[in-house]
Design a protein around this motif. Structure first.
Motif, PDB file in Angstrom:
ATOM      1  N   ARG A  16      11.356 110.047  48.136  1.00 15.57           N
ATOM      2  CA  ARG A  16      10.940 108.639  48.150  1.00 15.57           C
ATOM      3  C   ARG A  16       9.499 108.482  48.629  1.00 15.57           C
ATOM      4  NH1 ARG A  16      16.190 105.329  50.518  1.00 15.57           N
ATOM      5  NH2 ARG A  16      17.467 105.468  48.633  1.00 15.57           N
ATOM      6  N   GLU A  19       7.216 109.523  45.816  1.00 10.24           N
ATOM      7  CA  GLU A  19       7.179 108.500  44.770  1.00 10.24           C
ATOM      8  C   GLU A  19       6.253 107.350  45.146  1.00 10.24           C
ATOM      9  OE1 GLU A  19      11.248 107.485  44.152  1.00 10.24           O
ATOM     10  OE2 GLU A  19      11.702 109.310  43.011  1.00 10.24           O
ATOM     11  N   LYS A  20       6.261 106.966  46.415  1.00 10.01           N
ATOM     12  CA  LYS A  20       5.351 105.918  46.880  1.00 10.01           C
ATOM     13  C   LYS A  20       3.899 106.369  46.760  1.00 10.01           C
ATOM     14  CE  LYS A  20       8.561 103.724  50.133  1.00 10.01           C
ATOM     15  NZ  LYS A  20       8.858 103.425  51.569  1.00 10.01           N
ATOM     16  N   CYS A  23       2.716 106.257  43.086  1.00  8.46           N
ATOM     17  CA  CYS A  23       2.521 104.905  42.558  1.00  8.46           C
ATOM     18  C   CYS A  23       1.429 104.117  43.284  1.00  8.46           C
ATOM     19  CB  CYS A  23       3.834 104.123  42.629  1.00  8.46           C
ATOM     20  SG  CYS A  23       5.081 104.700  41.452  1.00  8.46           S
ATOM     21  N   SER A  24       0.979 104.600  44.417  1.00  7.91           N
ATOM     22  CA  SER A  24       0.008 103.819  45.195  1.00  7.91           C
ATOM     23  C   SER A  24      -1.326 104.523  45.411  1.00  7.91           C
ATOM     24  CB  SER A  24       0.598 103.445  46.558  1.00  7.91           C
ATOM     25  OG  SER A  24       0.909 104.611  47.315  1.00  7.91           O
ATOM     26  N   ALA A  34      -2.464 101.265  36.238  1.00  7.65           N
ATOM     27  CA  ALA A  34      -1.837 101.956  37.361  1.00  7.65           C
ATOM     28  C   ALA A  34      -0.513 102.575  36.946  1.00  7.65           C
ATOM     29  CB  ALA A  34      -1.617 100.978  38.513  1.00  7.65           C
ATOM     30  N   ILE A  35      -0.187 103.713  37.538  1.00 10.76           N
ATOM     31  CA  ILE A  35       1.074 104.386  37.225  1.00 10.76           C
ATOM     32  C   ILE A  35       2.259 103.467  37.495  1.00 10.76           C
ATOM     33  CG2 ILE A  35       2.602 106.271  37.981  1.00 10.76           C
ATOM     34  CD1 ILE A  35       0.154 108.034  38.252  1.00 10.76           C
ATOM     35  N   SER A  36       2.124 102.604  38.472  1.00 10.37           N
ATOM     36  CA  SER A  36       3.220 101.674  38.797  1.00 10.37           C
ATOM     37  C   SER A  36       3.556 100.750  37.629  1.00 10.37           C
ATOM     38  CB  SER A  36       2.860 100.844  40.029  1.00 10.37           C
ATOM     39  OG  SER A  36       1.653 100.129  39.821  1.00 10.37           O
ATOM     40  N   SER A  37       2.600 100.581  36.672  1.00 12.43           N
ATOM     41  CA  SER A  37       2.847  99.713  35.516  1.00 12.43           C
ATOM     42  C   SER A  37       3.879 100.314  34.563  1.00 12.43           C
ATOM     43  CB  SER A  37       1.541  99.449  34.766  1.00 12.43           C
ATOM     44  OG  SER A  37       1.044 100.638  34.174  1.00 12.43           O
ATOM     45  N   ASP A  40       9.920 101.043  37.266  1.00 13.06           N
ATOM     46  CA  ASP A  40      10.572 101.683  38.414  1.00 13.06           C
ATOM     47  C   ASP A  40      10.860 103.148  38.114  1.00 13.06           C
ATOM     48  OD1 ASP A  40      10.579  99.276  39.781  1.00 13.06           O
ATOM     49  OD2 ASP A  40      12.547  98.697  38.981  1.00 13.06           O
ATOM     50  N   ILE A  41      10.715 103.980  39.129  1.00 12.84           N
ATOM     51  CA  ILE A  41      11.023 105.406  38.974  1.00 12.84           C
ATOM     52  C   ILE A  41      12.534 105.606  38.983  1.00 12.84           C
ATOM     53  CG2 ILE A  41      10.848 107.679  40.054  1.00 12.84           C
ATOM     54  CD1 ILE A  41       8.100 106.909  41.063  1.00 12.84           C
ATOM     55  N   PHE A  65      10.420 107.599  34.244  1.00  7.17           N
ATOM     56  CA  PHE A  65      10.338 106.142  34.201  1.00  7.17           C
ATOM     57  C   PHE A  65      11.271 105.640  33.086  1.00  7.17           C
ATOM     58  CE2 PHE A  65       6.365 107.414  36.196  1.00  7.17           C
ATOM     59  CZ  PHE A  65       6.203 106.462  37.190  1.00  7.17           C
TER      60      PHE A  65
END
Length: 306
Positions: A16, A19-20, A23-24, A34-37, A40-41, A65
């Motif tokens: 976890r 993963e943060k 994405c950050s 951004a990868i966060s786009s 959710d993983i 994803f």
């Protein structure tokens, strides 16, 4: 799965926590949104990737994803991730192989053999990945509606989005090196071309990479991209063939190929294509003068050898 998510995976960090970070924090080599786009993983883990042709093995971190599989290399000295590829799930197939190993295949990339750290990791990947591939394939027709918005790419934002689309979605009939491995896109636009002595112009998406000029087409509904061929940039050049006002045409010539006539929709596109494809070391007087489109007819000079 709760216990697995909290287990230390890399650099003393849990799944976890990693993963943060992904994405950050910046990932080396990643470009675009951004990868966060990507959403959710679903699942992530460190694996061993086997190169089928070189027979080399390397440590990789896979992140699943909803519609993509992200592949990252691991720099243990700097505790950093390095971008290695982003595969659209709608274009891949999954096949379990030997113990704790599965194979990923697709039309746009060389097959990849993945070995999980243990049987539990393998079980989780096989529980999630095939199901997500199936869902992505069902979702794909709706995603393809986006292509009809981007073609023709007559605005800057459309061109930028079309570049991302082509790098992330399957291309029918693609051959050779995967498009993601051809380098940075130098220029892209919609053109009309005809080959040899044909009088019919056909619409194409023309993409210039450092070493390749790629030709793609779309179906009438603008939902499918089809591979039409490629030309090595080192063996081609552009010759001016347009001397009438309103005709933005040039010809691509080279050894072992029929001449290809290219017609551009806008003066700006004509200038950019001609600038990138001309060979300044050839004495052909083909460079358009500033502010004049189309340029004056070329003078008769000695041809340039390849």
């Amino acid at each position: 799965m709760e216990k697995l998510s909290e287990t230390e995976l890399l650099w003393g960090k849990s799944r976890r926590e990693l993963e943060k970070i992904i994405c950050s924090e910046p990932v080396i080599g990643w470009e675009g949104e951004a990868i966060s786009s990507l959403g959710d993983i679903v699942w992530s883990s460190s694996v061993i990737l086997h190169e089928q042709y070189t027979e080399e093995e390397s440590k990789r971190h896979l992140i699943l994803f909803p519609l993509h599989l992200l592949i990252l290399a691991v720099d243990d000295e700097k505790n950093k991730f390095i971008y290695q590829g982003l595969l659209p799930l709608s274009g891949i197939s999954i096949k379990p192989s030997t113990e704790n190993t599965f194979e990923i295949t697709g039309s746009m990339f060389d097959s990849r053999i993945i070995t999980c750290s243990d049987s539990e990791e393998f079980r989780i990947w096989m529980a999630h990945l095939p199901r997500r591939v199936k869902k992505a394939s069902i979702y794909r027709p709706h995603k393809q509606q986006k292509l009809s918005v981007l073609v023709p790419c007559d605005e800057v934002w459309k061109r930028q989005e079309l570049e991302k689309y082509l790098l992330q979605n399957p291309i029918n009939g693609w051959e050779g090196t995967p498009i993601q491995h051809l380098g940075d896109i130098i220029y892209l636009s919609m053109v009309k071309i005809n080959v040899a002595h044909s009088e019919i112009f056909e619409e194409r998406i023309m993409i210039l990479f450092p070493d390749d000029l790629i030709m793609l087409s779309t179906d009438e509904q603008k939902t499918i991209v089809q591979y039409e061929g490629r030309l090595p940039t080192q063996s081609i050049r552009a010759l001016e063939r347009s001397a009438r006002v309103g005709h933005l045409e040039f010809e691509i010539t080279g050894n072992m190929m029929e001449p290809v006539k290219v017609s551009c929709a806008k003066p700006g596109e004509y200038k950019k294509w001609f600038f990138h494809l001309q060979k300044p070391d050839c004495n052909t007087n083909t460079l358009p003068s500033h502010g004049q489109l189309p340029p004056k007819p070329p003078k008769k000079t000695k041809s340039c050898r390849y």
